[in-house]
Design a protein around this motif. Structure first.
Motif, PDB file in Angstrom:
ATOM      1  N   LYS A  56      17.030 -28.976  14.900  1.00  0.00           N
ATOM      2  CA  LYS A  56      16.550 -27.622  15.280  1.00  0.00           C
ATOM      3  C   LYS A  56      15.153 -28.081  16.086  1.00  0.00           C
ATOM      4  O   LYS A  56      14.803 -27.138  16.908  1.00  0.00           O
ATOM      5  CB  LYS A  56      16.470 -26.715  14.368  1.00  0.00           C
ATOM      6  N   HIS A  57      14.285 -28.797  15.659  1.00  0.00           N
ATOM      7  CA  HIS A  57      12.891 -29.187  16.328  1.00  0.00           C
ATOM      8  C   HIS A  57      13.473 -29.729  17.711  1.00  0.00           C
ATOM      9  O   HIS A  57      12.636 -29.422  18.669  1.00  0.00           O
ATOM     10  CB  HIS A  57      12.161 -30.099  15.522  1.00  0.00           C
ATOM     11  N   ILE A  60      14.162 -26.741  20.204  1.00  0.00           N
ATOM     12  CA  ILE A  60      13.154 -26.138  20.711  1.00  0.00           C
ATOM     13  C   ILE A  60      12.015 -27.050  21.665  1.00  0.00           C
ATOM     14  O   ILE A  60      11.580 -26.467  22.573  1.00  0.00           O
ATOM     15  CB  ILE A  60      12.215 -25.370  19.478  1.00  0.00           C
ATOM     16  N   TYR A 152       7.268 -26.832  17.013  1.00  0.00           N
ATOM     17  CA  TYR A 152       8.557 -25.981  16.448  1.00  0.00           C
ATOM     18  C   TYR A 152       7.975 -24.964  15.548  1.00  0.00           C
ATOM     19  O   TYR A 152       8.308 -23.732  15.705  1.00  0.00           O
ATOM     20  CB  TYR A 152       9.519 -26.814  15.539  1.00  0.00           C
ATOM     21  N   LYS A 153       6.879 -25.432  14.614  1.00  0.00           N
ATOM     22  CA  LYS A 153       6.155 -24.444  13.627  1.00  0.00           C
ATOM     23  C   LYS A 153       5.348 -23.393  14.440  1.00  0.00           C
ATOM     24  O   LYS A 153       4.987 -22.092  14.288  1.00  0.00           O
ATOM     25  CB  LYS A 153       5.263 -25.071  12.813  1.00  0.00           C
ATOM     26  N   TRP A 155       6.187 -21.997  17.459  1.00  0.00           N
ATOM     27  CA  TRP A 155       6.997 -21.000  18.018  1.00  0.00           C
ATOM     28  C   TRP A 155       7.636 -20.200  16.676  1.00  0.00           C
ATOM     29  O   TRP A 155       7.783 -19.115  16.904  1.00  0.00           O
ATOM     30  CB  TRP A 155       8.183 -21.875  18.616  1.00  0.00           C
ATOM     31  N   ARG A 156       7.715 -20.936  15.499  1.00  0.00           N
ATOM     32  CA  ARG A 156       8.477 -20.152  14.473  1.00  0.00           C
ATOM     33  C   ARG A 156       7.279 -19.237  13.983  1.00  0.00           C
ATOM     34  O   ARG A 156       7.704 -18.177  13.409  1.00  0.00           O
ATOM     35  CB  ARG A 156       8.778 -21.038  13.232  1.00  0.00           C
ATOM     36  N   ASN A 157       5.963 -19.476  13.860  1.00  0.00           N
ATOM     37  CA  ASN A 157       4.987 -18.699  13.413  1.00  0.00           C
ATOM     38  C   ASN A 157       4.932 -17.464  14.449  1.00  0.00           C
ATOM     39  O   ASN A 157       4.683 -16.375  14.080  1.00  0.00           O
ATOM     40  CB  ASN A 157       3.727 -19.395  13.452  1.00  0.00           C
ATOM     41  N   ARG A 158       4.778 -17.693  15.876  1.00  0.00           N
ATOM     42  CA  ARG A 158       5.017 -16.724  16.509  1.00  0.00           C
ATOM     43  C   ARG A 158       6.183 -15.633  16.362  1.00  0.00           C
ATOM     44  O   ARG A 158       5.882 -14.453  16.563  1.00  0.00           O
ATOM     45  CB  ARG A 158       5.119 -17.209  18.375  1.00  0.00           C
ATOM     46  N   ASN A 159       7.261 -16.250  16.220  1.00  0.00           N
ATOM     47  CA  ASN A 159       8.280 -15.254  15.707  1.00  0.00           C
ATOM     48  C   ASN A 159       8.044 -14.263  14.528  1.00  0.00           C
ATOM     49  O   ASN A 159       8.529 -13.421  14.292  1.00  0.00           O
ATOM     50  CB  ASN A 159       9.760 -15.992  15.830  1.00  0.00           C
ATOM     51  N   ASN A 160       7.568 -15.105  13.346  1.00  0.00           N
ATOM     52  CA  ASN A 160       7.551 -14.488  12.180  1.00  0.00           C
ATOM     53  C   ASN A 160       6.252 -13.399  12.478  1.00  0.00           C
ATOM     54  O   ASN A 160       6.217 -12.150  11.968  1.00  0.00           O
ATOM     55  CB  ASN A 160       6.647 -15.366  11.140  1.00  0.00           C
ATOM     56  N   LEU A 173       0.899 -24.376   7.294  1.00  0.00           N
ATOM     57  CA  LEU A 173       2.254 -24.835   8.229  1.00  0.00           C
ATOM     58  C   LEU A 173       1.700 -26.343   8.372  1.00  0.00           C
ATOM     59  O   LEU A 173       2.785 -27.035   8.528  1.00  0.00           O
ATOM     60  CB  LEU A 173       1.843 -24.026   9.367  1.00  0.00           C
TER      61      LEU A 173
END
Length: 207
Positions: A56-57, A60, A152-153, A155-160, A173
């Protein structure tokens, strides 16, 4: 009985030979087709597609390099605000989210405290042009996995922040990345590693 076993063995050997021949022919036709259509070589292939990087990394990472993530600058026509949802101080773009943001710089510093220098890009073009050598050393592969996990983190944090109204601290993170990359790299551990590679394995295991 012996005759039957001999026939079975002969049939299996024939099937294996035919499969190997078919595979060889398929690869030959594939190479021919690629040369025929003049497919371009992708410089970032070795950087993105490696077993040390979690699938998944990789996905992205690929999207980031090709600037295909749905940031707010791409959705400005249908959104009331195009500000970054993490810092709310600038237009949310690939360059801001992965390079210029104060949060990004703090996050990268936190990762580099235990991983060493990641040579983080100073502009988005540098990020897109980043690539591993054709035959990278083990330490380069590990750092590349950390680099990919950091993207990846982010982008994931942005979505959170956007969907769950949760923004994790940079140190939190950073610890997640350390555990994630350690588990991935140790999963490909080579017991015959010597010299510099052996030292790298010990460092990763100490995380």
């Amino acid at each position: 009985m012996c005759t039957t076993q001999a026939k079975v063995s002969e049939m299996m050997a024939t099937c294996q030979a035919e499969c190997e021949e078919s595979t060889f022919q398929l690869r030959a036709w594939l190479r021919f087709y690629i040369e025929l259509i003049g497919a371009a070589n992708i410089d970032y292939a070795a950087t993105v597609w490696h077993n040390f990087i979690i699938p998944k990394h990789r996905f992205i990472f690929l999207k980031i390099i090709n600037e295909q993530l749905l940031n707010r600058d791409h959705l400005s026509r249908i959104l009331t605000s195009d500000l970054c949802v993490v810092c709310e101080n600038a237009l949310e773009s690939h360059n801001h989210l992965f390079v210029d943001s104060i949060y990004t710089r703090k996050f990268v510093d936190s990762v580099e405290n235990w991983a060493g220098c990641l040579s983080w890009p100073k502009c988005f073009r540098e990020l897109q042009e980043r690539k591993c050598p054709a035959k990278p050393d083990l330490d380069e592969l590990v750092l590349n996995a950390i680099y990919s996990a950091t993207l990846y983190k982010l982008w994931r944090n942005r979505n959170n922040c956007l969907f769950n109204v949760i923004c994790h601290s940079a140190s939190f993170l950073s610890k997640e990345i350390k555990c994630m990359v350690k588990a991935r790299v140790v999963g490909f551990h080579c017991i015959n590693a010597k010299g510099k590679d052996s030292y790298i394995w010990r460092v990763v295991n100490s995380w």
